[in-house]
Structure formats: C-alpha cells, structure tokens
Design a protein around this motif. Structure first.
Motif, PDB file in Angstrom:
ATOM      1  N   LEU A  80     -13.820  18.925 -10.044  1.00 37.60           N
ATOM      2  CA  LEU A  80     -12.981  17.759 -10.325  1.00 37.60           C
ATOM      3  C   LEU A  80     -11.707  18.173 -11.043  1.00 37.60           C
ATOM      4  N   ILE A  81     -11.837  19.028 -12.044  1.00 32.88           N
ATOM      5  CA  ILE A  81     -10.669  19.401 -12.840  1.00 32.88           C
ATOM      6  C   ILE A  81      -9.650  20.146 -11.982  1.00 32.88           C
ATOM      7  N   ASP A  82     -10.118  21.032 -11.085  1.00 32.98           N
ATOM      8  CA  ASP A  82      -9.189  21.771 -10.220  1.00 32.98           C
ATOM      9  C   ASP A  82      -8.570  20.857  -9.167  1.00 32.98           C
ATOM     10  N   THR A  83      -9.317  19.858  -8.708  1.00 35.17           N
ATOM     11  CA  THR A  83      -8.774  18.895  -7.752  1.00 35.17           C
ATOM     12  C   THR A  83      -7.614  18.124  -8.372  1.00 35.17           C
ATOM     13  N   VAL A  84      -7.787  17.717  -9.619  1.00 40.02           N
ATOM     14  CA  VAL A  84      -6.719  16.979 -10.304  1.00 40.02           C
ATOM     15  C   VAL A  84      -5.542  17.890 -10.595  1.00 40.02           C
ATOM     16  N   LEU A  85      -5.794  19.117 -11.051  1.00 45.72           N
ATOM     17  CA  LEU A  85      -4.699  20.050 -11.344  1.00 45.72           C
ATOM     18  C   LEU A  85      -3.874  20.349 -10.098  1.00 45.72           C
ATOM     19  N   ALA A  86      -4.537  20.406  -8.940  1.00 44.00           N
ATOM     20  CA  ALA A  86      -3.824  20.709  -7.694  1.00 44.00           C
ATOM     21  C   ALA A  86      -2.867  19.595  -7.289  1.00 44.00           C
ATOM     22  N   ALA A  87      -3.020  18.414  -7.870  1.00 39.31           N
ATOM     23  CA  ALA A  87      -2.142  17.293  -7.524  1.00 39.31           C
ATOM     24  C   ALA A  87      -0.709  17.531  -7.987  1.00 39.31           C
ATOM     25  N   ASP A  88      -0.526  18.378  -9.021  1.00 41.79           N
ATOM     26  CA  ASP A  88       0.830  18.756  -9.441  1.00 41.79           C
ATOM     27  C   ASP A  88       1.253  19.923  -8.566  1.00 41.79           C
ATOM     28  N   GLU A  89       1.861  19.597  -7.425  1.00 41.22           N
ATOM     29  CA  GLU A  89       2.155  20.616  -6.423  1.00 41.22           C
ATOM     30  C   GLU A  89       3.156  21.644  -6.929  1.00 41.22           C
ATOM     31  N   GLU A  90       4.109  21.223  -7.746  1.00 43.03           N
ATOM     32  CA  GLU A  90       5.094  22.184  -8.260  1.00 43.03           C
ATOM     33  C   GLU A  90       4.420  23.214  -9.159  1.00 43.03           C
ATOM     34  N   ARG A  91       3.563  22.754 -10.060  1.00 45.04           N
ATOM     35  CA  ARG A  91       2.846  23.683 -10.947  1.00 45.04           C
ATOM     36  C   ARG A  91       2.000  24.653 -10.142  1.00 45.04           C
ATOM     37  N   ALA A  92       1.253  24.113  -9.159  1.00 47.07           N
ATOM     38  CA  ALA A  92       0.395  24.968  -8.347  1.00 47.07           C
ATOM     39  C   ALA A  92       1.209  26.016  -7.594  1.00 47.07           C
ATOM     40  N   ALA A  93       2.357  25.605  -7.040  1.00 49.96           N
ATOM     41  CA  ALA A  93       3.189  26.541  -6.288  1.00 49.96           C
ATOM     42  C   ALA A  93       3.756  27.633  -7.191  1.00 49.96           C
ATOM     43  N   LEU A  94       4.190  27.263  -8.379  1.00 49.32           N
ATOM     44  CA  LEU A  94       4.738  28.252  -9.313  1.00 49.32           C
ATOM     45  C   LEU A  94       3.687  29.255  -9.741  1.00 49.32           C
ATOM     46  N   LEU A  95       2.472  28.768 -10.015  1.00 48.46           N
ATOM     47  CA  LEU A  95       1.405  29.668 -10.439  1.00 48.46           C
ATOM     48  C   LEU A  95       0.972  30.607  -9.317  1.00 48.46           C
ATOM     49  N   ASP A  96       1.078  30.143  -8.071  1.00 47.16           N
ATOM     50  CA  ASP A  96       0.652  30.962  -6.932  1.00 47.16           C
ATOM     51  C   ASP A  96       1.735  31.925  -6.456  1.00 47.16           C
ATOM     52  N   GLU A  97       2.957  31.683  -6.871  1.00 43.39           N
ATOM     53  CA  GLU A  97       4.064  32.508  -6.379  1.00 43.39           C
ATOM     54  C   GLU A  97       3.938  33.951  -6.890  1.00 43.39           C
ATOM     55  N   GLU A  98       4.073  34.893  -5.997  1.00 42.57           N
ATOM     56  CA  GLU A  98       4.002  36.313  -6.338  1.00 42.57           C
ATOM     57  C   GLU A  98       5.389  36.936  -6.198  1.00 42.57           C
ATOM     58  N   THR A  99       5.851  37.580  -7.234  1.00 43.74           N
ATOM     59  CA  THR A  99       7.168  38.205  -7.212  1.00 43.74           C
ATOM     60  C   THR A  99       7.226  39.322  -8.241  1.00 43.74           C
ATOM     61  N   ASP A 100       8.013  40.361  -7.943  1.00 41.33           N
ATOM     62  CA  ASP A 100       8.263  41.461  -8.885  1.00 41.33           C
ATOM     63  C   ASP A 100       9.639  41.358  -9.510  1.00 41.33           C
ATOM     64  N   ASP A 101      10.387  40.323  -9.103  1.00 35.90           N
ATOM     65  CA  ASP A 101      11.758  40.152  -9.601  1.00 35.90           C
ATOM     66  C   ASP A 101      11.718  39.608 -11.023  1.00 35.90           C
ATOM     67  N   PRO A 102      12.183  40.384 -12.009  1.00 38.32           N
ATOM     68  CA  PRO A 102      12.149  39.928 -13.406  1.00 38.32           C
ATOM     69  C   PRO A 102      12.882  38.602 -13.618  1.00 38.32           C
ATOM     70  N   THR A 103      14.000  38.435 -12.911  1.00 43.44           N
ATOM     71  CA  THR A 103      14.761  37.186 -13.065  1.00 43.44           C
ATOM     72  C   THR A 103      13.947  35.996 -12.576  1.00 43.44           C
ATOM     73  N   ARG A 104      13.306  36.180 -11.417  1.00 40.53           N
ATOM     74  CA  ARG A 104      12.490  35.087 -10.870  1.00 40.53           C
ATOM     75  C   ARG A 104      11.287  34.806 -11.764  1.00 40.53           C
ATOM     76  N   ILE A 105      10.687  35.860 -12.290  1.00 44.81           N
ATOM     77  CA  ILE A 105       9.541  35.676 -13.192  1.00 44.81           C
ATOM     78  C   ILE A 105       9.951  34.844 -14.402  1.00 44.81           C
ATOM     79  N   ALA A 106      11.153  35.171 -14.951  1.00 45.15           N
ATOM     80  CA  ALA A 106      11.652  34.410 -16.107  1.00 45.15           C
ATOM     81  C   ALA A 106      11.891  32.948 -15.734  1.00 45.15           C
ATOM     82  N   GLU A 107      12.448  32.721 -14.520  1.00 41.33           N
ATOM     83  CA  GLU A 107      12.703  31.352 -14.073  1.00 41.33           C
ATOM     84  C   GLU A 107      11.389  30.569 -13.943  1.00 41.33           C
TER      85      GLU A 107
END
Length: 612
Positions: A80-107
C-alpha cells in the motif's frame, strides 16, 4: 482559476448543460451538488477533456495538474505504501533516473528537496493511517484487500499526489465514519483547488467554502458552505415565489381592466395602453422544485421492554469470536448509532441483532413477537435484476391487489413510471428505496440500517431523517454520514477491540477524540478526599482559558467566512486576496481543532481532580 464559459452539452439525447458559466478561483474548495442524474459526474469528464463540448469552453491554468480517484482500483503485489508513493510520478522518476553527470545529480537532489521527497513516506503513511490503514497494513500488498479497501488506497494515492485541481466524486461512499471525519479535515486544509461531488451534508458544511449547484441544466455558484447555500437558496426561492405571486396579481388586475373596457370607445385608448403594459412586463418564472417522495415506515405495536437483552455474549465466525462479553439492552424507543472503524465488528453486531448470526456463547433474549427490519448495503446488490419492483413486492404480499402493491411502492418513492421496469435498469437510489421498502414492509419493531445512504442524494437523506424521526420503533444505525447520525441517534455505542461500550459523549466529542489523537487513558489514581484548593483553582482557570481561546477562534472563523461570502471579493477578481483569506481560514480551522482538543483534556483533568 477554473473558468466554465457558456457551456452546452447533450448526452444520449438528454440536455445536461445549457449555456452554463461559473468561475472557481484557485485554491477554493467547492462542493458540486444536484439531483442524481443531473450531470455532475459528466461535468467532471468535461473538465478533464474526456468529452467534447457542444458549445462553450472550459479553461484551466496552464500546466495545472487535474487529479481524481482512479477507476482502476490497484490490485497487485505492491504494498500500500509503495502504491501511494508511486502516485507522485515526478518523485518516482527522479529517484529512478540514473546519471553520472554531477550537474544533473545536483539538479535532481535540489528538486527532490523542493518537492519534499525525503518526507514523502511519512506523508503517505499519515494519509493511509487517516483512511484506516495501520503501519502493518501499509506494508501488505494491495491484493490482500477487498475492493472497498482498495478504493481507499486509490483515494490516498490521489491525495498524496496533490494535484492542482482535485476532482472527487462521492469520496465518502467507501469510507467509514472515522475515515469521513478525517477526510473532512484534510480537504479543509488542502492547499489547492478542490471540486467534490457529495451528498454528505457534513462534508459539504465543514470542508468547502462554496457550493456549485447544478439544477435544470444551469450552474449557480453560492459562496459559503452547504448550510449557507441551503439558507440562501431557500430565501431566493421564497423571494421568487413572492415576486411571481405579486406579478400574477398585477397581470390579473390589468387583464380585468382590458376585458371590461376593450369594447368601450371612451376607454379604448386606456385598454390598449394596458395591453402594451402586459406585453412589456418581463415574466417572473414560477418556482418549480423537484419534489422528493418521503419514506414511509409503518408503525408497529408496542412491546414490553426490553425487546432485546444480551448477557455475556460472544459472536463471530467459524468459532472465532469477533466480539466478546456483550452485556447490552435495547428498548423499543432506542435510537443507537454504532461507532468504530471498519473491521471492528459493527456489521457483526448488526447481523447478531437481526438474527442472521448466532451467538458463540452467552445468552440473547428477544421478545417473542419481535419483528426486525434489516437493511445492509449488500442487499441492494442482491435484488433480482431481471424482475420489476412490482414483482418483488408481490412475492411478499401475494394476496394484495396490483393497485395496493403500486400504492405501497409509491409511498416508498417508486412511482408508476418505474415500478414495471427491470431492477437492473433502476438507479442506485431507486434500488435502495426498494430494499428499504422490503425491509420495513412488516412494520418491524426495530430497524437495523447498515450504510443506508450510499446511493441517496441530499434531499432523500433528509427524507430518511424525517421518516426515522417519526418511526415508533428502535433504530440501530451504522453510517458514515455524520449528519444522519447526529439527527437520528440519541445513544452512541463504540465498537472497538472486541467490545461494545456506550460512548457517553456526543459525536462532536468523538470527532475531537479522533482528530486530537489523545494518549491512551492511564489507570485512574485514587482521588484525594480533600483536593488541594489551589490546584483546583488552577485547573478551573485553565478550562476558562481554553474556552476563551475556542470562542475567539470560532469568532475568527466566522469573520473569515463572512469575508469569503462577500460578492465584492469576487467582483474585484483579486485572486491573491481570495487565496490569502482561504489560507487564513485553513490555519484558523487547524488552530480550532487543537484548541478544542486541549479544552477537552483540561475538562478531563478538572473532573479527575475531584468535586469542585
């Protein structure tokens, strides 16, 4: 700002909107009301762009997110808790994003901080808890829960995602009283625009600041909560009726003059002048209200008290008790509402009292002549969809004439135009009326009602209140509708932790108890025979201080409501000023809730200290 401009729309040949307009400022909480079938849910679909308008336009702010409870109820292995957390699509996308770019990581990290991502789990957990899920349940998969409970998860998800425009269609239908009380407070403090379809008068009184009324294909926006709307509309209808009566009298007087003197040459000029006056007179519309047929519960003969007594009863399923040690008494003049969260045993107690469930131990005494009427929400679904209402009643009264049977159905609000229709074609409200008629046809001495209002509109709920008030038997009520409970019940029983105990205070105290989340009561200490007078004086002063604080906050709330109800505030179009007062109201309501909780605690301390 949500702007509805001159919209018209027909659905399946029926005109629902005819040149309708309304403006809802950003941040406002608005209740959308109207009779069943008027087009409220269709308006939501039009706002979401799911249906094309015939004419007019609906404007929403650029980039605004519109959210509502998903039609597809989650049923997966995700917690249930993960289902509700997934509703914030922006947060989920940011947490899932993989990058080695320091600038992007900071953003990413900056944005996560901006949207409060690190407190997201606590916020999601608080919403789920408010809707009835404890910490253990929040970790279980959605598939473990029934459809009604998964609808709560869907509601939690949309509340957590916090859309800019929140559209809720009857959100309390799948909540218990405790969840409804929590939702009332949550919506009142919601930081964005809310448009809620509801027949729950309590929610429309405590959670919204305006009412959008859909009636006869027109939209009218009233400032103020439902109580204010009800008073304003009644006053408007009275004025319209008086104007109509006055104009009809004037027209009759002029017409009488014309009829008398039209043929007389000496009066012909005056007669022609009166005819032109009649033609210029702008007609005032007669007041035409959609009448609501009441409910008719036949009165039973009086039985000697008590009609039911329970002595050390345990009841449950498959030999496992849900409720234990029940020592209860019911008299024919009792009006009892059962409080307690879903799953605590309210429906189990209802089934026991109705004879649908046997005791596991103890004794249950019932009057030998006792007749019980039982209505539960699931019984609406158990009607024979391929039969007509007339066939249902004929089965119960096979010797009565068709005219008598039709009369019974009419008294229950099922008119001649629908009694020959298949039940499968009836609306939810019509099915509920048929089920209530079946439950009460034998003039029961006690009516047990388990969520009777889910499919009833506000007017029908008021009719139910009136019928129950006039009824001469006992009433056992389970309902998520606080207004129904407050109007009908004079006793409250709390079903909790396997026990049923009288709740000696009123529903307002129960609401404060739920929202205040007081500590669990500790064992009482022996009271001193002679309490310290200085201590008592201090406690009394504390109570007085709390009372003053509550009164002051109530006055502040009323003053803000008056400002928000002023038409000039909206004529100026100053959205920042409107949003400022809306925010102030939410802050005052929050402070009032805390002040009332402190007041209750101070009273408890004073009572525990001994006699004054």
């Amino acid at each position: 700002m949500l702007r509805i401009s001159n919209i018209s729309f027909m659905l399946e040949g029926k005109r629902l909107f005819d040149d309708c307009s309304a403006v809802i400022p950003s941040g406002h909480k608005v209740g959308l009301v109207g009779r069943n079938g008027a087009g409220k849910t269709t308006l939501f679909r039009l706002i979401r762009g799911e249906l094309p308008l015939d004419a007019g336009d609906i404007e929403i702010p650029r980039g605004a997110r519109i959210g509502g409870v998903a039609q597809e109820v989650p049923s997966s292995d995700t917690s249930l808790i993960d289902t509700v957390l997934a509703a914030d699509e922006e947060r989920a996308a940011l947490l899932d994003e993989e990058t080695d770019d320091p600038t992007r990581i900071a953003e990413i990290q900056t944005r996560l901080v901006d949207i409060g991502a690190h407190s997201a789990e606590a916020r999601a957990g608080a919403i789920l808890a408010g809707l009835g899920f404890d910490a253990e349940a929040q970790q279980r998969p959605c598939s473990d829960f029934s459809g009604g409970w998964r609808m709560r998860v869907a509601l939690a998800a949309v509340l957590f995602s916090a859309p800019d425009i929140l559209l809720l269609d009857e959100p309390t239908n799948y909540l218990d009283l405790e969840g409804t009380i929590w939702l009332e407070t949550y919506l009142a403090r919601y930081p964005h625009t809310v448009l809620v379809i509801s027949h729950d008068r309590g929610l429309l009184t405590r959670s919204v600041g305006a009412i959008l009324h859909l009636h006869r294909q027109k939209l009218t926006l009233y400032q103020g909560n439902y109580d204010v709307f009800d008073a304003q509309r009644r006053e408007r209808l009275m004025q319209q009726a008086a104007q109509f009566k006055k104009q009809q009298a004037a027209r009759a007087h002029i017409q009488s003059f014309v009829d008398r003197f039209r043929a007389k040459a000496s009066k012909a000029k005056q007669a022609q002048s009166r005819i032109k006056a009649l033609e210029r007179m702008a007609p005032v519309a007669a007041v035409i209200e959609d009448t609501v047929t009441g409910f008719n519960f036949p009165s039973p003969e009086e039985l000697a008290p008590p009609i039911i007594r329970l002595e050390d009863v345990s009841v449950g399923y498959d030999g496992k008790p849900v409720l234990r040690g029940l020592d209860l008494r019911i008299d024919q003049d009792d009006r009892i509402a059962l409080l307690g969260a879903n799953g605590q045993g309210k429906s189990t107690l209802s089934k026991l009292l109705s004879g649908r469930l046997d005791t596991l131990s103890g004794r249950m005494h019932a009057s030998g002549k006792l007749r019980i009427g039982y209505f539960a929400q699931h019984q609406v679904d158990e009607l024979h969809v391929d039969e007509t209402p007339l066939q249902h009643i004929h089965r119960l009264r096979p010797t009565e004439t068709p005219a008598k049977l039709r009369s019974r159905l009419a008294q229950g609000g099922l008119g001649a135009d629908i009694v020959d229709n298949k039940v499968g074609r009836l609306s939810g409200g019509q099915k509920a009326r048929l089920s209530l008629l079946i439950a009460t046809i034998d003039a029961p001495h006690m009516i047990i009602l388990d969520e009777p209002t889910n499919h009833l509109d506000i007017e029908s709920r008021e009719a139910l209140v009136q019928a129950l008030t006039a009824y001469d038997g006992a009433v056992i009520l389970v309902s998520h509708d606080p207004h129904l409970v407050e109007c009908v019940a004079d006793r409250l029983w709390l079903v909790k932790d396997g026990a049923v105990r009288p709740f000696e205070e009123d529903l307002d105290a129960y609401r404060a108890l739920l929202l205040g989340k007081p500590e669990k009561p500790k064992p009482e200490k022996p009271r001193p025979r002679q309490p310290n007078r200085n201590a008592l004086a201090a406690l009394r002063a504390d109570v007085s201080k709390c009372e003053t604080r509550v009164a002051k906050l109530e006055e502040m709330r009323d003053n803000i409501d008056a400002r928000l109800a002023a038409p000039t505030l909206y004529e100026r179009g100053d959205t920042e000023e409107i949003e400022k007062w809306q925010k102030k109201r939410a802050e005052v309501i929050e402070g009032l809730d805390r002040a009332e909780a402190l007041w209750l605690k101070s009273l408890e301390r004073l009572e525990a200290a001994g006699p004054s």
